[in-house]
Design an enzyme around this catalytic site. Structure first.
Site, PDB file in Angstrom:
ATOM      1  N   CYS A 100       8.540   3.065  -1.754  1.00 46.53           N
ATOM      2  CA  CYS A 100       9.659   2.936  -2.699  1.00 46.53           C
ATOM      3  C   CYS A 100      10.573   4.160  -2.590  1.00 46.53           C
ATOM      4  CB  CYS A 100       9.118   2.776  -4.118  1.00 46.53           C
ATOM      5  SG  CYS A 100      10.356   2.901  -5.423  1.00 46.53           S
ATOM      6  N   CYS A 107      11.576   5.875  -5.893  1.00 49.29           N
ATOM      7  CA  CYS A 107      10.430   6.598  -6.456  1.00 49.29           C
ATOM      8  C   CYS A 107      10.366   8.024  -5.920  1.00 49.29           C
ATOM      9  CB  CYS A 107       9.120   5.871  -6.117  1.00 49.29           C
ATOM     10  SG  CYS A 107       8.958   4.223  -6.824  1.00 49.29           S
TER      11      CYS A 107
END
Length: 324
Positions: free
Chosen positions: A79, A82
Site C-alpha cells: 500500500c 500507507c
C-alpha cells in the site's frame, strides 16, 4: 463489546465505563508515583507503537483501551499511501507522549480483523476506547487533520471515560510496563454492583431504583447516569411488539407516541442515527406540547448515547435548526 443483558450495539458499554473509571484512578496514582520516583515504573516510548495480530488483539488492544485510547493503523506492505501515513502516525504516537497507543495491523496477515472492522480499503485508521471501536479516517490525510482528529479522540476519552493516558519514562527500556496500583474502592461501588446484578437478572425496576439511589447521593456519577438512562429505555421497550410499533409509526407519521416508541426501538437495536433522525423529523412536524414531548425524549436518548458522541453532537445541531 456490548453491555451485559442488553442489545444496544453501538451505544454505550457500561462495563467499559466502569473499567475506565477504575483505570483513571490507577493511571493517576501511577503518574504520581512515577513523578515521585523520577519516572520509575513508566512505559518506554518504544511501547507506544506496537504490532498487533489476531491472537494478541484482545490483550494488546481491547484490554489496553481501558487505560489509554488505542489507535489502530491498518496497513499493508504493497500500500503506497500507507508508506506515507504509517511513519507519521508512529511519530505522533511518540510526540503525544502516552496520550494514545498506536497499534499497527498488517491486513495481509490478519484478514479476520480486517473483516471484523468492515474495512474496504487501506490505509484505514480506527480507535478503540474503553472497548468500543470508533472509525477515525480512511485513505490519505494531512498532518493537521490527523492532529485535530487525535485531539478530539483524546478529549472524548478523558471527558467521557476518564482515560488519562500512560506515564512515559524516556529512560525506561522496552516492555517496562508500569505496575498499576489497585484502584481505591468507590463509595457507591456496592450500589452500582447491585444495579448491574439487577440488570443481569432482568430486574429493570430494581436496576432503575439502584441507579437512582446513587444519583440521589452523587448526581454527577457517570456510570449511574448512563445506567439509569439505559435501564429506563429497556423498561420502555420491554413487552413491545416491534412489528406493530414500526407499522404504526410508518402508517401514522404525525402520531407522536408512535414515533417516540419506534425511536426507542431504533436505539435499542443500535440504529442511533435512525432514532435521532426520526424524532428530529417529528419535531419539525409538531408544535406545543407534542413538540416538547418529542424534544424531551430526544434529550433522554442523547443521555443514553453520551454527550460527547459525534452522533449526539450532530443531532443537537439538527435539533436546534428544527426548533429555531
Amino acid at each position: 463489546m456490548q453491555p451485559r443483558n442488553m442489545s444496544m450495539s453501538g451505544v454505550v458499554d457500561l462495563a467499559a465505563v466502569k473499567a475506565a473509571q477504575e483505570a483513571k484512578a490507577k493511571a493517576e496514582q501511577a503518574r504520581a508515583q512515577a513523578a515521585q520516583e523520577g519516572g520509575g515504573g513508566a512505559v518506554s516510548p518504544a511501547d507506544l507503537v506496537i504490532d498487533v495480530d489476531e491472537a494478541g488483539f484482545e490483550n494488546d488492544v481491547l484490554q489496553r483501551s481501558t487505560e489509554v485510547p488505542v489507535v489502530i493503523d491498518f496497513w499493508a506492505e504493497w500500500c503506497e499511501p500507507c508508506k506515507q501515513l504509517s511513519p507519521l502516525l508512529d511519530r505522533l504516537a511518540v510526540e503525544y507522549n502516552g496520550r494514545f497507543v498506536l497499534a499497527r495491523v498488517d491486513v495481509d496477515a490478519n484478514q479476520m480483523l480486517m473483516q471484523q472492522f468492515g474495512i474496504q480499503g487501506i490505509p484505514a485508521v480506527f480507535a478503540v476506547v474503553a472497548g468500543q471501536a470508533l472509525p477515525l479516517f480512511q485513505g490519505a490525510a494531512g498532518e493537521a487533520q490527523i492532529r485535530q482528529t487525535l485531539d478530539q479522540l483524546i478529549q472524548v476519552a478523558e471527558e467521557r471515560f476518564g482515560l488519562t493516558g500512560l506515564a512515559v519514562d524516556p529512560d525506561a527500556g522496552p516492555g517496562a510496563v508500569q505496575e498499576a496500583p489497585e484502584a481505591p474502592a468507590g463509595p457507591h461501588d456496592a450500589a452500582l454492583e447491585a444495579a448491574v446484578r439487577a440488570l443481569d437478572a432482568g430486574d429493570l425496576g430494581g436496576a432503575v431504583r439502584a441507579y437512582q439511589n446513587v444519583l440521589n447521593d452523587d448526581p454527577a456519577n457517570m456510570e449511574a447516569k448512563l445506567g439509569l438512562a439505559q435501564a429506563e429505555l429497556l423498561q420502555r421497550v420491554e413487552g413491545m411488539d416491534p412489528q406493530r410499533v414500526r407499522r404504526e409509526a410508518a402508517d401514522n407519521p404525525a402520531d407522536v407516541s408512535a414515533q417516540i416508541a419506534a425511536a426507542d426501538l431504533d436505539l435499542v437495536g443500535g440504529h442511533v442515527e435512525d432514532a435521532f433522525g426520526r424524532l428530529i423529523d417529528t419535531v419539525r412536524r409538531t408544535f406545543g406540547d407534542d413538540r416538547n414531548a418529542v424534544r424531551v425524549r430526544l434529550l433522554e436518548l442523547f443521555e443514553v448515547v453520551g454527550a460527547e458522541d459525534p452522533r449526539v453532537t450532530a443531532a443537537r445541531r439538527a435539533l436546534a435548526r428544527a426548533l429555531f
